[in-house]
Design an enzyme around this catalytic site. Structure first.
Site, short mmCIF file in Angstrom:
data_model
loop_
_atom_site.label_atom_id
_atom_site.label_comp_id
_atom_site.label_asym_id
_atom_site.label_seq_id
_atom_site.Cartn_x
_atom_site.Cartn_y
_atom_site.Cartn_z
CE1 TYR A 184 38.05 -50.66 -28.46
CE2 TYR A 184 38.54 -52.90 -27.80
CZ TYR A 184 38.70 -51.54 -27.62
OH TYR A 184 39.49 -51.09 -26.61
CE1 TYR A 227 41.34 -48.88 -28.68
CE2 TYR A 227 43.24 -48.15 -27.42
CZ TYR A 227 42.05 -48.84 -27.49
OH TYR A 227 41.58 -49.50 -26.39
#
Lengths: 146, 386
Positions: free
Chosen positions: B288, B339
């Site tokens: 991430y 995202y």
């Protein structure tokens, strides 16, 4: 005095746990009377021993810059004229393990370094009307490089 | 009861630049879940649980009605900021399925910020801010980028890490996105010159250190392992998942002993112990990256290298392409693909085990997702080829 990020910029909502920091005109930190540990932000219970005898203690008013981030993009329209500005983390002398967020007022943003020693100064500002603490005066702790 | 569950199917909506979604957030969410069920070959009516994280707006009751769910046996959500609990959502689905409380649990994330406003955006027209923000906002500390910048700056200072290491993370994500036609940054390659010439958002983050914001949805169906032979697609076995939290909350994360740390060592310890394997066994990893700096911290805390080695670990294209020394964010990740609060990384980790990535690592058997750091608590997921 004029505020570092502009007189229109947001202020803290005062509560029992941040009032000493934002109004006393002193650098204070929360400590536990049972075990002696300091903590930030203040809370209703000591994170070290779970005691509830938490009090505010005066610190010396000096500290050390632990990190710095220079903000270039204003994330709120009210900050458009304030960028670039440096946000710092300052560890407090006399309150082991405690640091706070702040700004260094007497240095250009890119001249603030990790390890810089700083001394407190205060931005005095009236608490806004209608926000639940009318008539109180804010003394917002800030920092100057020494 | 552990190691009983599989990712039986994955699904996505189209991914859009923020504000340009052609469907509402709820429609995107339903699309991703329907696609995941179809991918698994499971009747949508037989989905019996929903899990998400961080104040998901698309609640399970509304989903159950819209999707014609026969019996909603499980719903849960974790507390946490940002995308840090994408893997935790899969973990909870695993817990529900492995324990037998439900049979086909969907873990998902959906967001359409054109519809609902920007996530993490400083808001408010009031003069004062309360709670934890009272300690930060008056000093101009408001956004996730700024908070991660303070941790990253200290980590870089302590370990002599240069701007080039941050550039390497972004370069890898963009390079891998050029192989992925679904990526929002497909056809938009990045060079080191372009990276360094881009404007500062908050030092040490340039524009290209920050992931874009996107609209879209992704989902996985978690089912019991014995269903695997009935499935339409190749499943991925959930070898281990972990959540972890250090003793930090809100502005307490900036206390000196925690500055520059993210407590992913806690997550790693739990994950590797449960899985019975270690960092060296991983074939491909999705990290991430809301911002590049925290990736360097999580690489170290997950045990892939020491802080003093991390710049060398990521340099010289070590993260780029299917033959990378350390295959990393093979879809382009948050920065290059989209995202979707990190949930798209779980879909890509599954694709790698099916041999369906656009940046396919040969013979990938162990596929890792590290859903953070950024904000505690964090989570991670280790998938294995079935």
């Amino acid at each position: 005095m004029a505020r570092h990020l502009g007189d229109d910029w947001v202020l803290p909502t005062l509560d029992d746990w941040n009032r000493p920091w934002f109004t006393s005109g002193k650098i204070v930190a929360q400590a536990c009377e049972d075990c002696g540990a300091f903590q930030q932000p203040p809370d209703e219970i000591c994170g070290n021993c779970q005691g509830t005898n938490v009090v505010f203690r005066d610190c010396s008013g000096e500290g050390t810059v632990e990190s710095v981030a220079v903000v270039h993009q204003a994330v709120h329209p009210w900050l458009a004229d304030a960028v670039p500005y440096a946000v710092v983390v300052v560890s407090l002398d006399g309150a082991p393990g405690v640091s706070v967020i702040g700004n260094v007022l007497n240095r250009e943003p890119n001249d603030v370094r990790i390890g810089q020693r700083v001394r407190a100064t205060f931005e005095e500002f009236p608490y806004p009307d209608g926000e639940g603490a009318d008539g109180e005066t804010l003394r917002i702790p800030q920092w100057e490089a020494v | 009861m552990q190691k009983q569950a599989i990712i039986a199917g994955v699904g996505e909506s189209d991914y859009f630049v923020r504000g340009r979604a052609t469907q509402t957030e709820f429609q995107l969410c339903c699309t991703a879940i329907r696609n995941a069920a179809a991918d698994a070959g499971i009747d949508i009516a037989d989905i019996d649980g929903f899990v998400s994280y961080n104040d998901q707006r698309n609640d399970p009751l509304r989903l159950a009605r819209a999707l014609g769910i026969k019996n909603l046996r499980w719903s849960s959500q974790s507390w946490a900021g940002g995308g840090n609990n994408a893997a935790a959502a899969v973990q909870m689905a695993d817990a529900a399925v492995s324990a037998g409380y439900a049979e086909n649990v969907v873990a998902f994330r959906a967001l359409a910020q054109g519809q609902f406003g920007r996530f993490g955006q400083a808001r408010g027209s009031g003069r004062t801010m309360d709670g934890d923000m009272a300690w930060k906002a008056p000093y101009g500390l408001l956004s996730p980028a700024q908070e991660c910048a303070l941790h990253s700056a200290r980590f870089m200072h302590d370990h002599g890490i240069s701007q080039e290491a941050l550039c390497d993370i972004s370069m890898a994500c963009y390079a891998n996105a050029q192989r992925n036609p679904r990526a929002t940054r497909y056809g938009k390659p990045l060079t080191r010159e372009k990276y360094h010439a881009s404007r500062w958002i908050v030092e040490p983050f340039h524009l290209y250190d920050c992931c874009p914001e996107n609209d879209g949805a992704s989902a996985v169906v978690v089912s019991r392992a014995e269903r695997a032979r009935d499935l339409r697609s190749k499943p991925a076995r959930i070898l281990a998942a972990a959540q972890g939290l250090g003793p930090m909350y809100g502005s307490s994360a900036f206390q000196p002993r925690w500055l520059g740390r993210m407590y992913y060592d806690n997550v790693g310890e739990t994950l590797w112990e449960r899985a019975g394997v270690g960092p060296d066994d991983v074939d491909v990893a999705q990290f991430y990256e809301n911002f590049t700096g925290p990736v360097l911290i999580s690489l170290c805390e997950m045990g892939f290298c020491k802080p003093d080695e991390v710049e060398a670990f990521v340099s010289n294209g070590a993260l780029e392409g299917p033959d990378a020394r350390f295959p990393f964010n093979t879809s382009g990740g948050n920065i290059g693909e989209a995202y979707i609060h990190g949930f798209e990384l779980i879909v890509e980790a599954t694709r790698q085990l099916r041999g369906e990535s656009t940046c396919q690592v040969a013979d990938a058997e162990l596929s890792l997702v590290v859903s953070g750091p950024g904000y505690a608590p964090g989570s991670a997921l280790l998938l294995a080829k079935d």
